[in-house]
Design an enzyme around this catalytic site. Structure first.
Site, PDB file in Angstrom:
ATOM      1  CE1 TYR A  74       5.320  22.645 -27.945  1.00  0.00           C
ATOM      2  CE2 TYR A  74       4.288  21.210 -29.348  1.00  0.00           C
ATOM      3  CZ  TYR A  74       4.239  22.033 -28.427  1.00  0.00           C
ATOM      4  OH  TYR A  74       3.932  21.730 -26.434  1.00  0.00           O
ATOM      5  CG  HIS A 127       8.292  25.119 -18.333  1.00  0.00           C
ATOM      6  ND1 HIS A 127       7.396  25.799 -18.032  1.00  0.00           N
ATOM      7  CD2 HIS A 127       8.249  24.341 -17.270  1.00  0.00           C
ATOM      8  CE1 HIS A 127       6.433  25.726 -16.719  1.00  0.00           C
ATOM      9  NE2 HIS A 127       6.836  24.341 -16.595  1.00  0.00           N
ATOM     10  N   GLY A 202       4.038  38.087 -15.459  1.00  0.00           N
ATOM     11  CA  GLY A 202       2.631  36.907 -16.775  1.00  0.00           C
ATOM     12  C   GLY A 202       2.905  35.936 -16.744  1.00  0.00           C
ATOM     13  CG  ASN A 228      -0.889  38.747 -14.677  1.00  0.00           C
ATOM     14  OD1 ASN A 228      -1.799  39.415 -15.536  1.00  0.00           O
ATOM     15  ND2 ASN A 228      -0.702  37.724 -15.014  1.00  0.00           N
ATOM     16  N   PRO A 229      -2.174  42.120 -15.843  1.00  0.00           N
ATOM     17  CG  PRO A 229      -1.626  42.071 -18.789  1.00  0.00           C
ATOM     18  CD  PRO A 229      -1.195  41.266 -17.705  1.00  0.00           C
TER      19      PRO A 229
HETATM   20  P1  NAD Z   1      -0.332  31.108 -19.061  1.00  0.00           P
HETATM   21  O1  NAD Z   1      -1.016  31.764 -20.636  1.00  0.00           O
HETATM   22  O2  NAD Z   1      -1.031  30.286 -18.553  1.00  0.00           O
HETATM   23  O3  NAD Z   1      -0.713  33.403 -18.984  1.00  0.00           O
HETATM   24  C1  NAD Z   1      -0.199  34.594 -18.859  1.00  0.00           C
HETATM   25  C2  NAD Z   1      -0.121  35.005 -18.354  1.00  0.00           C
HETATM   26  O4  NAD Z   1       0.507  36.465 -18.504  1.00  0.00           O
HETATM   27  C3  NAD Z   1      -1.237  36.050 -17.563  1.00  0.00           C
HETATM   28  O5  NAD Z   1      -2.097  35.469 -16.207  1.00  0.00           O
HETATM   29  C4  NAD Z   1      -1.920  36.921 -18.322  1.00  0.00           C
HETATM   30  O6  NAD Z   1      -2.919  37.339 -18.018  1.00  0.00           O
HETATM   31  C5  NAD Z   1      -0.754  37.637 -18.340  1.00  0.00           C
HETATM   32  N1  NAD Z   1      -0.240  38.330 -18.590  1.00  0.00           N
HETATM   33  C6  NAD Z   1      -0.697  38.599 -20.474  1.00  0.00           C
HETATM   34  N2  NAD Z   1       0.036  39.691 -21.131  1.00  0.00           N
HETATM   35  C7  NAD Z   1       0.313  39.909 -20.264  1.00  0.00           C
HETATM   36  C8  NAD Z   1       1.398  41.018 -20.486  1.00  0.00           C
HETATM   37  N3  NAD Z   1       1.341  41.346 -21.709  1.00  0.00           N
HETATM   38  N4  NAD Z   1       2.246  41.450 -20.147  1.00  0.00           N
HETATM   39  C9  NAD Z   1       2.011  40.617 -18.381  1.00  0.00           C
HETATM   40  N5  NAD Z   1       1.607  39.498 -17.997  1.00  0.00           N
HETATM   41  C10 NAD Z   1       0.221  39.516 -19.322  1.00  0.00           C
HETATM   42  O7  NAD Z   1       1.121  30.946 -19.507  1.00  0.00           O
HETATM   43  P2  NAD Z   1       2.296  30.653 -17.810  1.00  0.00           P
HETATM   44  O8  NAD Z   1       1.766  30.855 -16.294  1.00  0.00           O
HETATM   45  O9  NAD Z   1       3.673  31.104 -18.336  1.00  0.00           O
HETATM   46  O10 NAD Z   1       2.008  29.271 -17.841  1.00  0.00           O
HETATM   47  C11 NAD Z   1       1.411  28.081 -19.748  1.00  0.00           C
HETATM   48  C12 NAD Z   1       2.632  27.193 -20.070  1.00  0.00           C
HETATM   49  O11 NAD Z   1       2.665  28.105 -21.181  1.00  0.00           O
HETATM   50  C13 NAD Z   1       4.400  28.094 -19.194  1.00  0.00           C
HETATM   51  O12 NAD Z   1       5.064  27.308 -18.635  1.00  0.00           O
HETATM   52  C14 NAD Z   1       5.195  27.949 -20.619  1.00  0.00           C
HETATM   53  O13 NAD Z   1       6.365  27.058 -20.747  1.00  0.00           O
HETATM   54  C15 NAD Z   1       4.584  27.398 -21.716  1.00  0.00           C
HETATM   55  N6  NAD Z   1       3.941  29.076 -23.022  1.00  0.00           N
HETATM   56  C16 NAD Z   1       5.713  30.026 -22.970  1.00  0.00           C
HETATM   57  C17 NAD Z   1       5.470  31.171 -23.852  1.00  0.00           C
HETATM   58  C18 NAD Z   1       7.536  31.328 -24.018  1.00  0.00           C
HETATM   59  O14 NAD Z   1       7.480  30.759 -24.168  1.00  0.00           O
HETATM   60  N7  NAD Z   1       6.952  32.514 -24.617  1.00  0.00           N
HETATM   61  C19 NAD Z   1       4.542  30.769 -24.484  1.00  0.00           C
HETATM   62  C20 NAD Z   1       3.272  30.531 -24.632  1.00  0.00           C
HETATM   63  C21 NAD Z   1       2.925  29.178 -22.895  1.00  0.00           C
END
Ligand code: NAD
Length: 257
Positions: A74, A127, A202, A228-229
């Protein structure tokens, strides 16, 4: 319909709800911040940490089993968030919110602060917040009401500890198996039920209960737009699937409105 027709139709649906408070509910996931250089959950599990199971890195049991490893994972992600900047997608949402105050309710699964740094106030965070710290359990000092018992003043370490009772400090995020903050979840569910359009950006739609918000919106007759891509587990909820990234699609979708 061609992708351009879909973009225009989705934009028209958003335009039609611009006069209504809470007309547009936006749900964002890790893909929202991918172009800011913050790995999505799946990406974050590749490379150095590929050998770990998500349950080992994102659960109380995993933290108890190896607090130092989880804390360092983390800490690395926290540094990544601190050095990242909002992308054009975060900025397009914040600018839309400024032009149409009260119309947009923003719900995020992200634990970064990029929506806030783009200028968005009042984000519903399902979250938690990776930049915050919390106690794992209850400290002896906390139980007797000592105001000094504050995780940010804990004895430094990997992870920091309470100097008095050894209680560990944990990241301020919601882990697998934990409840979401009740107030944020209630307000997000209300926003999903009340909106005319839900824009999902995303997210893989694999993490519940957040993934259920799109279905909830559709059941209440909202039109669901997914940006979403790649395909996601909730694509069947979408009226329009906009295949592209957050930083590409959101400015062209929202800036003309
Ligand atoms: P996930 O990793 O499961 O899915 C990410 C999604 O984003 C995928 O469907 C992917 O195709 C899409 N994606 C990738 N690049 C993209 C872009 N440039 N534009 C749009 N879409 C794009 O993430 P999730 O569904 O958010 O679930 C995972 C959990 O992990 C979340 O609940 C979150 O709390 C946590 N998380 C948070 C962060 C953050 O705060 N930035 C980062 C990683 C994980």
């Amino acid at each position: 319909m061609s992708p351009l027709d879909d973009l225009s139709a989705a934009r028209a649906a958003i335009a039609a709800c611009c006069a209504r408070a809470g007309g547009l509910c936006v749900l964002t996931g890790a893909g929202m911040s991918a172009e800011s250089g913050i790995p999505t959950f799946r990406d974050a599990l590749t490379g150095l940490w590929a050998r770990f199971d998500p349950m080992e890195l994102a659960s109380v049991e995993g933290f108890r089993a190896d607090p130092a490893r989880v804390w360092r994972w983390y800490a690395e992600r926290r540094e990544g968030v601190r050095s990242a900047q909002p992308n054009a997608g975060h900025r397009a949402l914040a600018a839309f919110d400024r032009r149409h105050p009260g119309v947009l309710v923003l719900v995020t699964q992200n634990v970064d602060d990029l929506h806030q740094r783009a200028g968005h106030a009042g984000v519903l965070r399902l979250h938690g917040d990776i930049l915050q710290q919390a106690w794992l359990g209850r400290c002896v000092a906390w139980q007797r009401g000592d105001p000094e018992c504050d995780p940010t003043r804990a004895e430094p370490g990997d992870p920091p500890r309470c100097a008095e009772c050894g209680n560990l400090v944990r990241p301020g995020v919601v882990w697998f198996g934990e409840s979401l903050p009740a107030d944020a979840l209630d307000r997000a569910e209300q926003a999903a039920a009340d909106c005319a359009v839900m824009l999902v950006v995303g997210t893989s739609g694999a993490v519940w209960p957040a993934a259920g918000l799109a279905e909830q919106a559709r059941r209440h007759a909202a039109k669901v737009i997914i940006v979403n891509p790649a395909s996601s587990e909730i694509d069947d909820q979408a009226r329009w699937l906009l295949r592209g990234t957050a930083a590409e699609v959101l400015p062209s979708l929202l800036d003309p409105l």
